[in-house]
Design a protein around this motif. Structure first.
Motif, PDB file in Angstrom:
ATOM      1  N   LYS A 190      36.349  37.231  95.069  1.00 28.68           N
ATOM      2  CA  LYS A 190      35.301  36.572  94.275  1.00 28.68           C
ATOM      3  C   LYS A 190      34.011  37.372  94.278  1.00 28.68           C
ATOM      4  CE  LYS A 190      37.018  31.820  94.428  1.00 28.68           C
ATOM      5  NZ  LYS A 190      36.772  30.431  94.888  1.00 28.68           N
ATOM      6  N   SER A 191      33.721  38.049  95.392  1.00 33.66           N
ATOM      7  CA  SER A 191      32.516  38.889  95.452  1.00 33.66           C
ATOM      8  C   SER A 191      32.623  40.079  94.512  1.00 33.66           C
ATOM      9  CB  SER A 191      32.271  39.370  96.881  1.00 33.66           C
ATOM     10  OG  SER A 191      33.264  40.319  97.279  1.00 33.66           O
ATOM     11  N   LYS A 192      33.854  40.460  94.181  1.00 32.94           N
ATOM     12  CA  LYS A 192      34.096  41.585  93.274  1.00 32.94           C
ATOM     13  C   LYS A 192      34.440  41.105  91.861  1.00 32.94           C
ATOM     14  CE  LYS A 192      33.913  44.567  96.726  1.00 32.94           C
ATOM     15  NZ  LYS A 192      32.811  45.546  96.872  1.00 32.94           N
ATOM     16  N   ASN A 193      34.261  39.778  91.633  1.00 32.26           N
ATOM     17  CA  ASN A 193      34.605  39.182  90.325  1.00 32.26           C
ATOM     18  C   ASN A 193      36.059  39.458  89.932  1.00 32.26           C
ATOM     19  OD1 ASN A 193      32.002  38.062  89.780  1.00 32.26           O
ATOM     20  ND2 ASN A 193      31.276  40.150  89.301  1.00 32.26           N
ATOM     21  N   ARG A 194      36.926  39.388  90.912  1.00 34.11           N
ATOM     22  CA  ARG A 194      38.359  39.586  90.660  1.00 34.11           C
ATOM     23  C   ARG A 194      39.057  38.244  90.475  1.00 34.11           C
ATOM     24  NH1 ARG A 194      39.899  44.596  92.881  1.00 34.11           N
ATOM     25  NH2 ARG A 194      41.994  44.217  92.069  1.00 34.11           N
ATOM     26  N   PHE A 195      40.226  38.294  89.853  1.00 29.75           N
ATOM     27  CA  PHE A 195      41.001  37.082  89.547  1.00 29.75           C
ATOM     28  C   PHE A 195      41.386  36.350  90.829  1.00 29.75           C
ATOM     29  CE2 PHE A 195      44.975  34.791  88.886  1.00 29.75           C
ATOM     30  CZ  PHE A 195      44.713  34.090  87.733  1.00 29.75           C
ATOM     31  N   TRP A 196      41.284  35.009  90.796  1.00 29.22           N
ATOM     32  CA  TRP A 196      41.686  34.194  91.942  1.00 29.22           C
ATOM     33  C   TRP A 196      42.516  33.002  91.446  1.00 29.22           C
ATOM     34  CZ3 TRP A 196      42.411  35.132  96.694  1.00 29.22           C
ATOM     35  CH2 TRP A 196      42.591  34.093  97.620  1.00 29.22           C
ATOM     36  N   PRO A 197      43.751  32.819  91.983  1.00 29.32           N
ATOM     37  CA  PRO A 197      44.660  31.821  91.416  1.00 29.32           C
ATOM     38  C   PRO A 197      44.552  30.431  92.031  1.00 29.32           C
ATOM     39  CG  PRO A 197      45.830  33.117  93.059  1.00 29.32           C
ATOM     40  CD  PRO A 197      44.415  33.655  93.002  1.00 29.32           C
ATOM     41  N   ASN A 198      43.692  30.215  93.008  1.00 24.42           N
ATOM     42  CA  ASN A 198      43.637  28.920  93.702  1.00 24.42           C
ATOM     43  C   ASN A 198      42.643  27.979  93.037  1.00 24.42           C
ATOM     44  OD1 ASN A 198      45.231  30.324  95.429  1.00 24.42           O
ATOM     45  ND2 ASN A 198      44.140  29.723  97.291  1.00 24.42           N
ATOM     46  N   GLU A 199      42.934  26.688  93.181  1.00 24.59           N
ATOM     47  CA  GLU A 199      42.007  25.674  92.702  1.00 24.59           C
ATOM     48  C   GLU A 199      41.995  24.531  93.703  1.00 24.59           C
ATOM     49  OE1 GLU A 199      41.254  22.753  88.839  1.00 24.59           O
ATOM     50  OE2 GLU A 199      42.591  24.485  88.662  1.00 24.59           O
ATOM     51  N   GLU A 200      40.795  24.034  94.017  1.00 30.55           N
ATOM     52  CA  GLU A 200      40.663  22.914  94.941  1.00 30.55           C
ATOM     53  C   GLU A 200      39.853  21.810  94.279  1.00 30.55           C
ATOM     54  OE1 GLU A 200      39.721  23.746  99.112  1.00 30.55           O
ATOM     55  OE2 GLU A 200      39.755  25.892  98.602  1.00 30.55           O
ATOM     56  N   LYS A 201      40.112  20.578  94.748  1.00 31.88           N
ATOM     57  CA  LYS A 201      39.287  19.436  94.342  1.00 31.88           C
ATOM     58  C   LYS A 201      38.699  18.815  95.603  1.00 31.88           C
ATOM     59  CE  LYS A 201      42.436  17.081  92.251  1.00 31.88           C
ATOM     60  NZ  LYS A 201      43.049  15.951  91.519  1.00 31.88           N
ATOM     61  N   SER A 202      37.458  18.386  95.494  1.00 29.46           N
ATOM     62  CA  SER A 202      36.782  17.866  96.689  1.00 29.46           C
ATOM     63  C   SER A 202      37.451  16.608  97.231  1.00 29.46           C
ATOM     64  CB  SER A 202      35.309  17.557  96.358  1.00 29.46           C
ATOM     65  OG  SER A 202      35.236  16.612  95.290  1.00 29.46           O
ATOM     66  N   ASP A 203      38.100  15.846  96.358  1.00 35.05           N
ATOM     67  CA  ASP A 203      38.717  14.595  96.787  1.00 35.05           C
ATOM     68  C   ASP A 203      40.201  14.741  97.069  1.00 35.05           C
ATOM     69  OD1 ASP A 203      39.444  15.091  94.190  1.00 35.05           O
ATOM     70  OD2 ASP A 203      39.339  13.001  93.551  1.00 35.05           O
ATOM     71  N   SER A 204      40.697  15.961  97.166  1.00 30.74           N
ATOM     72  CA  SER A 204      42.132  16.187  97.362  1.00 30.74           C
ATOM     73  C   SER A 204      42.391  16.927  98.655  1.00 30.74           C
ATOM     74  CB  SER A 204      42.711  17.002  96.196  1.00 30.74           C
ATOM     75  OG  SER A 204      44.060  17.344  96.444  1.00 30.74           O
ATOM     76  N   GLU A 205      43.522  16.619  99.275  1.00 35.56           N
ATOM     77  CA  GLU A 205      43.949  17.318 100.477  1.00 35.56           C
ATOM     78  C   GLU A 205      44.842  18.505 100.141  1.00 35.56           C
ATOM     79  OE1 GLU A 205      43.180  16.876 103.817  1.00 35.56           O
ATOM     80  OE2 GLU A 205      41.583  15.714 102.859  1.00 35.56           O
ATOM     81  N   GLU A 206      45.030  18.786  98.851  1.00 34.27           N
ATOM     82  CA  GLU A 206      45.910  19.860  98.405  1.00 34.27           C
ATOM     83  C   GLU A 206      45.118  21.009  97.796  1.00 34.27           C
ATOM     84  OE1 GLU A 206      49.258  19.750  98.769  1.00 34.27           O
ATOM     85  OE2 GLU A 206      49.184  17.761  99.680  1.00 34.27           O
ATOM     86  N   ILE A 207      45.643  22.207  97.948  1.00 39.39           N
ATOM     87  CA  ILE A 207      45.124  23.390  97.261  1.00 39.39           C
ATOM     88  C   ILE A 207      46.185  23.829  96.263  1.00 39.39           C
ATOM     89  CG2 ILE A 207      44.391  25.794  97.506  1.00 39.39           C
ATOM     90  CD1 ILE A 207      43.536  25.110 100.360  1.00 39.39           C
ATOM     91  N   LEU A 208      45.810  23.989  95.015  1.00 38.20           N
ATOM     92  CA  LEU A 208      46.747  24.389  93.967  1.00 38.20           C
ATOM     93  C   LEU A 208      46.777  25.904  93.851  1.00 38.20           C
ATOM     94  CD1 LEU A 208      48.536  23.336  91.503  1.00 38.20           C
ATOM     95  CD2 LEU A 208      46.516  23.837  90.111  1.00 38.20           C
ATOM     96  N   ILE A 209      47.968  26.464  93.804  1.00 37.78           N
ATOM     97  CA  ILE A 209      48.161  27.896  93.573  1.00 37.78           C
ATOM     98  C   ILE A 209      49.030  28.035  92.337  1.00 37.78           C
ATOM     99  CG2 ILE A 209      48.961  30.077  94.544  1.00 37.78           C
ATOM    100  CD1 ILE A 209      48.753  28.828  97.301  1.00 37.78           C
ATOM    101  N   SER A 210      48.562  28.769  91.347  1.00 45.70           N
ATOM    102  CA  SER A 210      49.284  28.852  90.085  1.00 45.70           C
ATOM    103  C   SER A 210      49.028  30.183  89.405  1.00 45.70           C
ATOM    104  CB  SER A 210      48.842  27.715  89.158  1.00 45.70           C
ATOM    105  OG  SER A 210      49.329  27.906  87.852  1.00 45.70           O
ATOM    106  N   LEU A 211      50.048  30.652  88.663  1.00 44.41           N
ATOM    107  CA  LEU A 211      49.861  31.837  87.832  1.00 44.41           C
ATOM    108  C   LEU A 211      48.904  31.571  86.691  1.00 44.41           C
ATOM    109  CD1 LEU A 211      53.349  33.543  87.129  1.00 44.41           C
ATOM    110  CD2 LEU A 211      51.418  34.506  88.387  1.00 44.41           C
ATOM    111  N   VAL A 212      48.849  30.317  86.244  1.00 42.73           N
ATOM    112  CA  VAL A 212      48.141  29.978  85.005  1.00 42.73           C
ATOM    113  C   VAL A 212      46.864  29.213  85.318  1.00 42.73           C
ATOM    114  CG1 VAL A 212      48.332  28.864  82.759  1.00 42.73           C
ATOM    115  CG2 VAL A 212      50.376  29.804  83.866  1.00 42.73           C
ATOM    116  N   PRO A 213      45.699  29.758  84.995  1.00 43.23           N
ATOM    117  CA  PRO A 213      44.453  29.017  85.169  1.00 43.23           C
ATOM    118  C   PRO A 213      44.447  27.756  84.310  1.00 43.23           C
ATOM    119  CG  PRO A 213      44.022  31.352  84.779  1.00 43.23           C
ATOM    120  CD  PRO A 213      45.471  31.120  84.489  1.00 43.23           C
ATOM    121  N   ARG A 214      43.631  26.805  84.703  1.00 49.01           N
ATOM    122  CA  ARG A 214      43.638  25.484  84.076  1.00 49.01           C
ATOM    123  C   ARG A 214      43.482  25.541  82.565  1.00 49.01           C
ATOM    124  NH1 ARG A 214      40.350  20.137  86.111  1.00 49.01           N
ATOM    125  NH2 ARG A 214      40.228  19.050  84.123  1.00 49.01           N
ATOM    126  N   GLU A 215      42.495  26.305  82.068  1.00 44.87           N
ATOM    127  CA  GLU A 215      42.260  26.315  80.616  1.00 44.87           C
ATOM    128  C   GLU A 215      43.428  26.927  79.856  1.00 44.87           C
ATOM    129  OE1 GLU A 215      40.525  30.092  82.336  1.00 44.87           O
ATOM    130  OE2 GLU A 215      40.557  27.951  82.863  1.00 44.87           O
TER     131      GLU A 215
END
Length: 869
Positions: free
Chosen positions: A665-690
């Motif tokens: 992230k400091s190098k503005n590189r692609f990152w596949p993880n997504e977190e939600k503050s109210d969730s106990e899960e971390i999502l890992i996916s090839l496809v970003p949400r949009e």
């Protein structure tokens, strides 16, 4: 615990978790690579159907509704004659690639009604015309049809009009593992009386003709109701049968006179029963012969209209004084009750009766499609069948670099006619479906195909018999992960030892992929069959036009899924053995690099908002192949979640990925993880949400991917807007093709240009469900696109699952979408519950197409029923 569960528990302790006797007999051995000793690799021409009744096989046997021991030494099947056919009906008939307008195709009506994993109970139904079997009509009509015309099926003939046929139902019930009772019910479905000759047939596979060291087995007359079978590899068995009209013996040896005009040693050859029944030859001599390697009890039956007559047989590993003791028929009822108890414990009670039937027959077909498969490539290449000498065409032809492959196992097949051989990626899906009913066998199969006598030393898995070197999608880690979780969910216990064993093998295969399919080292994968036969404008497994390079969106996505599955497996093992924690880190980082390549190099098209294959030209420019197909949809499959509580236990893994995230992230590189503050899960996916939402808008559009039966392999938009591309002055094109293939690519035997394929639907549905479990109601999409109705992704997954399920389910009018124009036959009394599990389905109508008994991956519908009931 049910009786069947106890049997499976006992079998689980064996080195190979198999019963000695089962439905291991193929339904077609002719026309296979193994039996082709010619110079030109022409398996269909070298051993055609016309030879099958008089020519002995070298590598396997085939028969109608048959069984064998697990090394296929001794075989049993039912042979029939209606008094009119030109050949004795001993095996199924179908068309080869030369005679079928869409490739090879079985032209028979038969159904797998029931089966237990232990094969203590099995039911098989065959429908046999009373008039002349339409061999000639089926051949001639299909031969003259082109690829734009539908196949001409047996129900298109007059063979089954007015119920002018017999139902032949074969039921097996074991008293114990080596004691098999057989019931053959023959029913006259016609309104007039009819005659039929039935020959329950027992024979030994011919292993002696080409190997002088082999001891020849023997079948010997004991009395008019008993035959003794002996073979040093098998021991003693006795074959009993109720009062017959005759008993004949012959030899399972080639009729050389018919084959090439040379003299036979005697009249006792493989087709002697055919000659006796059809041409009334040598009956007295067959009766006088008291031993051989093939025998049959002969029943000449006269059945009144609607009458049923029953023949009983028994195959047992010892002599018994009273083979058919008082009340023996109760065994069939007992085993049937045990089958009901077993499946009642597996199939959800919330399903409708028809849905339960779909599941039960899906499992039955899956179990009936277990087949003994023998093939020693080195021996085959350097040997002869006694007809054709060893030749250079074979020495340097098909599969010549697979000499390590030495198979002699019972293997789960896609089906036993169209595919009388295993296929690597089919097997993976079959194991997912198998896990619900026999997880031990499913795990054994996945481990088996990765053993050293299957997997090449460099790590490549054998694709399929026609060309072991072709490349299938790397779905075996996916299958292993599903099998593990299905067993864990249903039994409460996960087999971590299995994960450890298969992980080591998968590492070798993963390394092969990385080294052989990523030539540029940029994490974009090139070349290869990848399972989606003719989905592109050219054959992606062969020479790319102009010697350009093809970077495949699906190849890259499959590898992303592979890396993510390997991470999931390693993390699960690490919960029990922390030595696997750093390996999980390795695969996570590999996944990140693949995800970055897929999203930030060339495969994502921002204008169309879809992933495409990209042709890399000699000058370094990139030509996207803008085909909206399953190639772009595979990007959805690589999705997983990690629970934060698991991360807390895996301190090294958490530390490493946290550093990796901060660095990228400091190098503005692609990152596949997504977190939600109210969730106990971390999502890992090839496809970003949009991008996920953009793809789903197409996938759920009935004018594009969404059909009545599920997700099409190619967007229907290409029906109005075919795609063409000019490469080095040559034009390549593709258009939506919802039914049988109109292309010669891959023999025209399958089509990925529009139909619905259940395995890709299964992976799509599971991926959308995974996204839905993470996003919940925070993400809703239009379903269908443009309808104004919004659903969360869990509900979308359920709706898609039911589109698949409803391909086979009864509708309000009592019809099944998959039967389409043949519903007239399946609405007749007695046929309403018969279901066929097709290879794929028409993209518009849902009609079943391709192999009609593909209960390998199409059996995944049973898992969808379980999960979404």
């Amino acid at each position: 615990m049910t009786a069947e569960q106890q049997r499976l528990l006992d079998n689980a302790n064996k080195t190979v978790p198999l019963e000695r006797w089962g439905p291991y007999l193929s339904e077609r051995q002719w026309g296979t690579v193994r039996e082709d000793y010619g110079e030109y690799g022409d398996a269909w021409g070298y051993f055609p159907f016309e030879h099958s009744h008089f020519r002995s096989y070298l590598w396997g046997e085939d028969g109608l509704a048959g069984i064998s021991d697990y090394f296929q030494n001794l075989c049993f099947c039912v042979a029939l004659w209606n008094g009119k056919d030109p050949i004795l009906k001993e095996r199924l008939f179908g068309l080869g690639n030369y005679s079928g307008n869409h490739g090879e195709d079985v032209k028979e009506l038969y159904y797998y009604l029931d089966n237990l994993p232990s094969h203590y109970y099995m039911e098989y139904l065959y429908k046999y015309p009373q008039g002349l079997f339409p061999y000639k009509k089926l051949y001639e009509e299909n031969k003259k049809r082109n690829r734009l015309e539908p196949e001409y099926e047996i129900l298109d003939t007059a063979a089954f009009k007015n119920n002018h046929y017999f139902d032949v139902k074969v039921t097996y019930a074991k008293q114990h593992s080596n004691d098999v009772f057989i019931k053959i019910d023959i029913t006259n479905r016609y309104h007039r009386a009819a005659d039929i000759t039935v020959l329950p047939t027992l024979w030994f596979s011919n292993k002696w003709s080409t190997d002088e060291k082999q001891i020849k087995p023997v079948l010997e007359y004991v009395n008019n109701n008993c035959v003794h079978a002996w073979y040093n590899r098998l021991g003693d068995y006795y074959f009993y049968f109720t009062q017959a009209d005759d008993l004949w013996f012959t030899e399972n040896e080639t009729n050389k006179e018919k084959l090439n005009g040379s003299a036979n040693e005697s009249i006792f050859v493989k087709d002697a029963f055919h000659e006796a029944v059809v041409n009334n030859k040598h009956k007295k001599k067959l009766r006088e012969k008291k031993n051989g390697t093939k025998c049959a009890a002969v029943y000449d039956l006269h059945l009144k209209a609607q009458e049923t007559k029953t023949i009983y047989c028994r195959l047992v590993d010892g002599y018994v004084d009273n083979a058919f003791f008082d009340g023996f028929t109760n065994l069939f009822d007992q085993r049937k009750r045990e089958a009901d108890e077993y499946y009642n414990a597996i199939i959800p009670s919330s399903l409708t009766e028809d849905q339960k039937r779909i599941s039960r027959q899906a499992y039955a077909g899956l179990l009936w499609s277990k087949q003994f498969y023998a093939f020693d490539v080195e021996q085959w290449i350097n040997g002869t069948d006694g007809i054709t000498p060893v030749n250079n065409g074979k020495k340097f032809g098909r599969n010549h670099d697979w000499v390590h492959l030495k198979n002699a196992d019972v293997i789960s097949m896609p089906d036993k006619w169209e595919y009388p051989w295993y296929a690597a990626w089919d097997l993976a899906f079959q194991c997912i479906a198998m896990a619900a009913i026999d997880p031990v066998f499913a795990k054994h199969q996945l481990l088996l195909i990765m053993r050293e006598w299957y997997m090449k030393p460099d790590g490549q898995l054998p694709a399929y018999e026609w060309n072991f070197g072709d490349v299938n999608p790397p779905v075996h880690a996916t299958a292993a992960w599903y099998v593990y979780n299905i067993e864990k969910k249903r039994t409460g216990k996960g087999d971590v030892q299995f994960l450890k064993r298969i992980f080591q093998k998968l590492l070798i295969n993963f390394t092969w992929w990385i080294n052989r399919k990523d030539e540029n080292g940029n994490n974009l994968f090139q070349g290869g069959f990848l399972g989606l036969d003719n989905i592109g404008v050219f054959n992606r497994s062969h020479h790319i036009p102009g010697n350009h390079q093809l970077e495949q969106a699906d190849g890259t996505a499959w590898m992303g899924m592979y890396a993510l599955n390997m991470m999931d497996i390693a993390l699960e093992i690490a919960m029990h053995d922390d030595a696997f924690e750093d390996t999980a880190t390795r695969f996570f980082e590999h996944f990140v690099l693949i995800a970055e390549a897929l999203n930030e190099q060339h495969t994502w098209n921002e204008e169309d908002k879809f992933y495409y294959d990209v042709l890399v030209m000699h000058d370094g420019s990139h030509q996207p192949l803008r085909i909206k197909s399953a190639v772009g949809l595979t990007s959805l499959f690589a999705v997983s979640t990690i629970h934060k509580s698991s991360l807390a236990r895996l301190t090294d893994f958490k530390k490493r990925i946290t550093w990796f995230e901060n660095y990228r992230k400091s190098k503005n590189r692609f990152w596949p993880n997504e977190e939600k503050s109210d969730s106990e899960e971390i999502l890992i996916s090839l496809v970003p949400r949009e991008r996920l939402l953009a793809i789903l808008a197409r996938l759920l559009d009935e004018a594009e991917f969404l059909s009545v039966g599920g997700i099409r392999a190619l967007s229907k938009d290409h029906e109005k807007n075919p795609y063409s591309v000019v490469i080095d002055g040559h034009t390549y094109s593709i258009q939506y093709d919802p039914g049988d293939s109109t292309s010669d690519m891959f023999g025209g035997n399958s089509n990925w240009r529009g139909p619905v394929w259940i395995p890709l639907n299964f992976l799509t549905i599971q991926a959308i469900k995974e996204f839905g479990d993470f996003y919940g109601d925070s993400v809703k999409v239009e379903y269908p696109t443009g309808s104004g109705t919004y659903l969360n992704l869990r509900d979308v997954a359920k709706e898609l699952a039911y589109r698949n399920i409803n391909l086979l389910g009864l509708d309000a009018s009592g019809e099944r979408r998959s039967h389409e124009t043949y519903n007239w036959f399946y609405k007749q009394p007695g046929n309403e519950e018969l279901i066929l599990f097709y290879e794929y389905f028409h993209g518009d109508s849902g009609k079943g197409l391709g192999a009609s008994h593909q209960t390998g991956w199409t059996a995944l519908i049973a898992e969808l029923l379980y999960e979404f009931s």
